[in-house]
Motif scaffolding. Structure first.
Motif, mmCIF file in Angstrom:
data_model
loop_
_atom_site.group_PDB
_atom_site.id
_atom_site.type_symbol
_atom_site.label_atom_id
_atom_site.label_comp_id
_atom_site.label_asym_id
_atom_site.label_seq_id
_atom_site.Cartn_x
_atom_site.Cartn_y
_atom_site.Cartn_z
ATOM 1 N N GLY A 66 0.793 -1.229 0.000
ATOM 2 C CA GLY A 66 0.000 0.000 0.000
ATOM 3 C C GLY A 66 0.819 1.269 0.000
ATOM 4 N N CYS A 67 2.129 1.161 0.049
ATOM 5 C CA CYS A 67 2.989 2.352 0.068
ATOM 6 C C CYS A 67 2.929 3.070 -1.281
ATOM 7 C CB CYS A 67 4.432 1.954 0.352
ATOM 8 S SG CYS A 67 4.694 1.384 2.039
ATOM 9 N N ASP A 68 3.005 4.373 -1.220
ATOM 10 C CA ASP A 68 3.018 5.186 -2.433
ATOM 11 C C ASP A 68 4.351 4.969 -3.147
ATOM 12 O OD1 ASP A 68 3.181 7.168 -4.365
ATOM 13 O OD2 ASP A 68 2.051 8.611 -3.168
ATOM 14 N N PRO A 69 4.355 4.429 -4.372
ATOM 15 C CA PRO A 69 5.632 4.188 -5.067
ATOM 16 C C PRO A 69 6.383 5.477 -5.377
ATOM 17 C CG PRO A 69 3.759 3.768 -6.524
ATOM 18 C CD PRO A 69 3.195 3.955 -5.149
ATOM 19 N N GLY A 70 5.627 6.587 -5.565
ATOM 20 C CA GLY A 70 6.294 7.865 -5.816
ATOM 21 C C GLY A 70 7.087 8.330 -4.608
ATOM 22 N N ASP A 71 6.496 8.209 -3.413
ATOM 23 C CA ASP A 71 7.208 8.583 -2.188
ATOM 24 C C ASP A 71 8.437 7.702 -1.985
ATOM 25 O OD1 ASP A 71 5.263 10.443 -1.822
ATOM 26 O OD2 ASP A 71 4.296 9.454 -0.113
ATOM 27 N N ARG A 72 8.250 6.427 -2.261
ATOM 28 C CA ARG A 72 9.375 5.491 -2.086
ATOM 29 C C ARG A 72 10.513 5.826 -3.042
ATOM 30 N NH1 ARG A 72 10.218 0.540 0.171
ATOM 31 N NH2 ARG A 72 11.665 -0.846 -0.906
ATOM 32 N N TYR A 73 10.180 6.175 -4.273
ATOM 33 C CA TYR A 73 11.220 6.553 -5.239
ATOM 34 C C TYR A 73 11.949 7.825 -4.788
ATOM 35 C CZ TYR A 73 13.459 8.358 -9.402
ATOM 36 O OH TYR A 73 14.384 8.874 -10.270
ATOM 37 N N ILE A 74 11.189 8.824 -4.349
ATOM 38 C CA ILE A 74 11.804 10.087 -3.909
ATOM 39 C C ILE A 74 12.782 9.837 -2.770
ATOM 40 C CG2 ILE A 74 11.326 12.281 -2.764
ATOM 41 C CD1 ILE A 74 8.737 12.426 -4.387
ATOM 42 N N LEU A 75 12.390 9.002 -1.829
ATOM 43 C CA LEU A 75 13.262 8.724 -0.693
ATOM 44 C C LEU A 75 14.499 7.927 -1.104
ATOM 45 C CD1 LEU A 75 10.853 7.900 2.267
ATOM 46 C CD2 LEU A 75 12.449 9.794 2.115
ATOM 47 N N LEU A 76 14.276 6.813 -1.825
ATOM 48 C CA LEU A 76 15.380 5.915 -2.138
ATOM 49 C C LEU A 76 16.343 6.496 -3.174
ATOM 50 C CD1 LEU A 76 13.744 2.361 -2.243
ATOM 51 C CD2 LEU A 76 15.424 3.223 -0.616
ATOM 52 N N ALA A 77 15.797 7.113 -4.209
ATOM 53 C CA ALA A 77 16.638 7.569 -5.314
ATOM 54 C C ALA A 77 17.204 8.961 -5.101
ATOM 55 C CB ALA A 77 15.839 7.537 -6.626
ATOM 56 N N LEU A 78 16.513 9.805 -4.332
ATOM 57 C CA LEU A 78 16.922 11.197 -4.215
ATOM 58 C C LEU A 78 17.360 11.589 -2.807
ATOM 59 C CD1 LEU A 78 14.110 12.797 -6.416
ATOM 60 C CD2 LEU A 78 16.409 12.112 -7.111
ATOM 61 N N ARG A 79 16.476 11.412 -1.848
ATOM 62 C CA ARG A 79 16.740 12.020 -0.546
ATOM 63 C C ARG A 79 17.668 11.207 0.342
ATOM 64 N NH1 ARG A 79 10.977 15.012 0.933
ATOM 65 N NH2 ARG A 79 10.908 16.208 -1.019
ATOM 66 N N VAL A 80 17.580 9.896 0.329
ATOM 67 C CA VAL A 80 18.507 9.098 1.137
ATOM 68 C C VAL A 80 19.948 9.274 0.649
ATOM 69 C CG1 VAL A 80 19.181 6.752 1.757
ATOM 70 C CG2 VAL A 80 16.791 7.451 1.953
ATOM 71 N N PRO A 81 20.244 9.159 -0.658
ATOM 72 C CA PRO A 81 21.627 9.415 -1.102
ATOM 73 C C PRO A 81 22.100 10.826 -0.786
ATOM 74 C CG PRO A 81 20.389 8.294 -2.825
ATOM 75 C CD PRO A 81 19.399 8.687 -1.780
#
Length: 343
Positions: free
Chosen positions: A50-65
């Motif tokens: 149920g997680c928003d894939p857009g939020d997950r992408y923003i976190l994993l690909a952009l904000r965590v790095p």
């Protein structure tokens, strides 16, 4: 270390660690896109359909790095500045004294202006590789110019650093004159410094190299402590001062060179953070170096978060913000040093 300073060390280190954690959370939360941070982080820890894939992408690909990059770059610059201040026995010493930043800037300028003539490296690493090579080459030149009869003069290092920095600045001016509008804009943005280019691939290079340089500098802690007493005193305590100076300069060049190669020039972190923390935890480098790493990471995390939101959706280069914060502190430090000399 005095008893009062020893009692302060643990709370200061704990406070700096909390500052870094809060800075990482802030980096993950703020940006052009608003996130439900608790839910997004929960999705990262325990993936849910149920997680928003857009939020997950923003976190994993952009904000965590980017958050990881801010931690590593801030820590690397601060540790390098701390080592340089110990090496020169001067609270106003900075990693740029050995020419690494100016050399990296020249390497990046060559990559930007002559991009069509250069081989394209995988992952877009052509510019960072040339910037890193330029930083190491400038450091080698400064060290070679400062050596005389097998010894490296501190005054010679300072003068050679000034000369190499001026030479690199003149070459950058020529590159700016030869560049077109797009190249000039790219070069100007790179010189202002920013973390926008930090990706997962970049962190795989950035983290181990900066960690290696930081670990090697931490191993020099006892020798740097001895050097604070003076070169003659350090020699009588068994420190090979010439070898120590050579190794510290190489390790500082590695830490700063790899950071500058991916982020551009982010000023004053290596100058201000270790000097301020020295008054809190004392001059012993075994404690001061880790404290500087935490302080530099925390400072850059919060500065980058502010830089990303101040002009949202546009992004202010974080190097501008660190300079705005660091320049007044530097002037205050300079005034204090001058007042001490006059007493």
């Amino acid at each position: 270390m005095s008893a009062g300073t020893a009692r302060r060390v643990r709370p200061v280190l704990l406070g700096l660690a909390v500052l870094v954690v809060l800075g990482v959370l802030l980096e993950l939360a703020v940006g052009a896109a608003s996130l439900d941070l608790p839910r997004a982080v929960a999705c990262l820890v325990a993936p849910d359909p149920g997680c928003d894939p857009g939020d997950r992408y923003i976190l994993l690909a952009l904000r965590v790095p980017r958050a990881l990059g801010a931690v590593v770059v801030g820590a690397g610059l601060a540790v390098a500045g701390c080592a340089m201040q110990g090496l020169f026995r001067n609270p106003l010493a900075d990693p740029t004294l050995v020419g690494v930043s100016s050399g990296a800037a020249l390497g990046a300028g060559l990559a930007i202006v002559f991009a069509r003539l250069l081989p394209v490296l995988p992952g877009g690493f052509t510019q960072p590789v040339l910037a890193f090579a330029g930083g190491l080459a400038a450091t080698w030149l400064v060290h070679a110019l400062a050596r005389a009869r097998g010894q490296t003069s501190v005054v010679g290092l300072l003068l050679a650093g000034i000369a190499v920095t001026a030479l690199a600045g003149s070459a950058l001016g020529l590159l700016s004159y030869l560049s077109d509008d797009r190249q000039l804009r790219d070069l100007s943005l790179w010189l202002l410094g920013g973390l926008g280019g930090i990706t997962r691939g970049v962190t795989l290079v950035l983290v181990p190299l900066v960690a290696l340089a930081g670990g090697l500098l931490w191993r020099r802690a006892r020798d740097l402590d001895a050097l604070l007493l003076g070169e003659a005193e350090a020699f009588h305590l068994g420190v090979d001062v010439e070898r120590l100076r050579r190794r510290v300069i190489i390790e500082v060049a590695l830490a700063v060179g790899v950071c500058v190669a991916f982020t551009g020039i982010i000023g004053f972190v290596g100058l201000v953070v270790p000097h301020l923390l020295r008054g809190l935890v004392g001059p012993r480098h075994r404690v001061l170096l880790p404290a500087a790493a935490l302080g530099g990471a925390g400072l850059l995390l919060f500065a980058d978060a502010v830089a990303r939101t101040m002009l949202a959706p546009a992004e202010l280069p974080v190097g501008i913000l660190t300079s705005l914060l660091g320049a007044p502190v530097f002037l205050a430090l300079l005034a204090r040093v001058r007042a001490t000399e006059l007493v």
